[in-house]
Design a protein around this motif. Structure first.
Motif, short mmCIF file in Angstrom:
data_model
loop_
_atom_site.label_atom_id
_atom_site.label_comp_id
_atom_site.label_asym_id
_atom_site.label_seq_id
_atom_site.Cartn_x
_atom_site.Cartn_y
_atom_site.Cartn_z
N LEU A 86 0.82 -1.20 0.00
CA LEU A 86 0.00 0.00 0.00
C LEU A 86 0.86 1.26 0.00
O LEU A 86 0.47 2.27 -0.57
CB LEU A 86 -0.88 0.04 1.26
N ALA A 87 2.02 1.19 0.64
CA ALA A 87 2.86 2.37 0.87
C ALA A 87 3.21 3.11 -0.42
O ALA A 87 3.56 2.49 -1.42
CB ALA A 87 4.13 1.95 1.59
N PRO A 88 3.14 4.45 -0.39
CA PRO A 88 3.48 5.28 -1.54
C PRO A 88 4.98 5.28 -1.84
O PRO A 88 5.39 5.58 -2.95
CB PRO A 88 3.04 6.69 -1.13
N VAL A 89 5.80 4.97 -0.84
CA VAL A 89 7.25 4.81 -1.03
C VAL A 89 7.68 3.56 -0.27
O VAL A 89 7.18 3.30 0.82
CB VAL A 89 8.05 6.04 -0.52
N PRO A 90 8.62 2.81 -0.86
CA PRO A 90 9.01 1.52 -0.26
C PRO A 90 9.52 1.63 1.19
O PRO A 90 9.35 0.70 1.96
CB PRO A 90 10.11 1.00 -1.19
N CYS A 91 10.10 2.79 1.52
CA CYS A 91 10.72 2.92 2.84
C CYS A 91 9.73 3.07 3.98
O CYS A 91 10.13 3.14 5.14
CB CYS A 91 11.71 4.08 2.85
N VAL A 92 8.42 3.15 3.67
CA VAL A 92 7.44 3.21 4.76
C VAL A 92 6.50 2.00 4.74
O VAL A 92 5.50 1.97 5.46
CB VAL A 92 6.59 4.51 4.74
N ALA A 98 11.68 -1.51 1.86
CA ALA A 98 12.91 -1.42 1.06
C ALA A 98 13.35 0.04 1.13
O ALA A 98 12.51 0.95 1.22
CB ALA A 98 12.65 -1.83 -0.38
N SER A 99 14.65 0.29 1.13
CA SER A 99 15.11 1.67 1.21
C SER A 99 14.97 2.34 -0.15
O SER A 99 15.06 1.68 -1.19
CB SER A 99 16.56 1.71 1.67
N CYS A 100 14.71 3.66 -0.16
CA CYS A 100 14.61 4.40 -1.41
C CYS A 100 16.02 4.73 -1.87
O CYS A 100 16.83 5.24 -1.10
CB CYS A 100 13.84 5.70 -1.20
N GLN A 101 16.29 4.50 -3.15
CA GLN A 101 17.64 4.74 -3.65
C GLN A 101 18.00 6.23 -3.67
O GLN A 101 19.15 6.60 -3.46
CB GLN A 101 17.80 4.16 -5.05
N GLU A 102 16.98 7.08 -3.94
CA GLU A 102 17.25 8.51 -4.06
C GLU A 102 17.56 9.16 -2.71
O GLU A 102 18.04 10.28 -2.65
CB GLU A 102 16.05 9.27 -4.65
N ARG A 104 19.04 10.21 0.79
CA ARG A 104 20.34 10.32 1.46
C ARG A 104 20.24 9.84 2.90
O ARG A 104 20.98 8.97 3.33
CB ARG A 104 20.82 11.77 1.43
N ASP A 105 19.32 10.46 3.66
CA ASP A 105 19.18 10.09 5.07
C ASP A 105 17.73 9.79 5.40
O ASP A 105 16.92 10.69 5.61
CB ASP A 105 19.71 11.21 5.96
N GLU A 106 17.44 8.50 5.45
CA GLU A 106 16.07 8.06 5.65
C GLU A 106 15.46 8.63 6.94
O GLU A 106 14.29 8.98 6.99
CB GLU A 106 16.06 6.53 5.69
N ALA A 107 16.29 8.70 7.96
CA ALA A 107 15.80 9.11 9.28
C ALA A 107 15.24 10.53 9.28
O ALA A 107 14.32 10.85 10.03
CB ALA A 107 16.91 8.99 10.32
N THR A 108 15.78 11.39 8.43
CA THR A 108 15.33 12.78 8.43
C THR A 108 14.76 13.19 7.07
O THR A 108 14.78 14.37 6.71
CB THR A 108 16.49 13.73 8.80
#
Lengths: 153, 153
Positions: A86-92, A98-102, A104-108
């Motif tokens: 469902l997530a609009p981006v893989p990192c959520v 899955a981490s987004c390739q674009e 830089r810093d997922e946490a922020t």
DNA sequence: TTTTAGTCGATTAAATCGATAGACTAAATT
DNA sequence: AATTTAGTCTATCGATTTAATCGACTAAAA
């Protein structure tokens, strides 16, 4: 936008939920009733079966039927089987992180922050609504409209 | 899932919002800083400009800059420009309504009922969050993490 | 052992996505 | 006016995805 696959799947599942008491339904019947290309529907039903949402029986008297109660099949589950997370981006994504390739810093990442909110809102609705909720709501809506018609005749 | 186009657009807009005081930013600079293919970024910025979200200046000293204040640019607007309507099905879109071909009776379609809820939830978040909200939240997040680091050093 | 009906792999056409190339136009500077 | 700078526009590309179809195969009943 959800795909036709998912739409067809939901249409088929609603039909199968309604027909549950009458035993297995033929792919061909389902395809005709709901106006879904038969061969395409085969793929969809198979995917649903492989994920436990449907069951099937071969040979005479066979067909497809719900793999569990309609109240235990959520719309979210169906969408994930056919359209993926469902997530609009893989990192959520909770089910397919899955981490987004674009990124830089997922946490922020600001985009991530909003999309996490969106995902959670969508999941709350879609995982909180079952096939039987859907059918019930449609029935209520139909009755409401019949009521209106009664008045206008 | 949102497209790379939209992700790149948001990244570019955040950058442009931060650099706003320093005047127009060159496509080439933006592309390098944010690691976005330059030619692809051109298309994206142009689309944003044609929708009033950005403005541009040609010639020396030119480049792109926000077309209005960061607090007046919502994430929802950006997504609609590059990915189209938020709605999961065309029949519940507020900005680009279209009837679903598979649907027999829109008024009593169960799929539509849920998807309307989903659209409204998404729109509430995405239209309610602006570029400046995003930047503010990232800054808060960065400060929070710096605080954590301070403690651990 | 024949009929019925789901299973599976391959293939297709069309659309979309991510990206690139190149010619063009407008603005500023020399 | 000529030149440089920098955005604009159109066309195209390959890869992937979507929607759909074909045909051969397998399992279960009658």
């Amino acid at each position: 936008m959800i795909s036709k696959k998912t739409k067809y799947a939901l249409m088929a599942l609603i039909y199968l939920a309604r027909e549950y008491d009458r035993g297995p339904v033929l792919i061909a019947d389902l395809a005709e009733r709901e106006n879904i290309p038969k061969k395409f529907l085969e793929l969809i039903l198979l995917a649903l079966k492989n994920n436990g949402i449907l069951q099937s029986k071969k040979g005479k008297g066979g067909g497809y039927y719900l793999g569990r109660a309609a109240k235990d099949i959520s719309i979210g589950q169906v969408i994930r089987v056919l359209d993926g997370p469902l997530a609009p981006v893989p990192c959520v994504s909770e089910t397919a992180y899955a981490s987004c390739q674009e990124c830089r810093d997922e946490a922020t990442c600001g985009i991530r922050l909003v999309m996490k909110e969106v995902r959670d809102a969508m999941a709350a609705i879609l995982d909180g609504t079952t096939l039987s909720d859907l059918i019930e709501r449609v029935e209520r809506e139909v009755k409401k409209r019949e009521g209106i018609i009664d008045y206008t005749i």
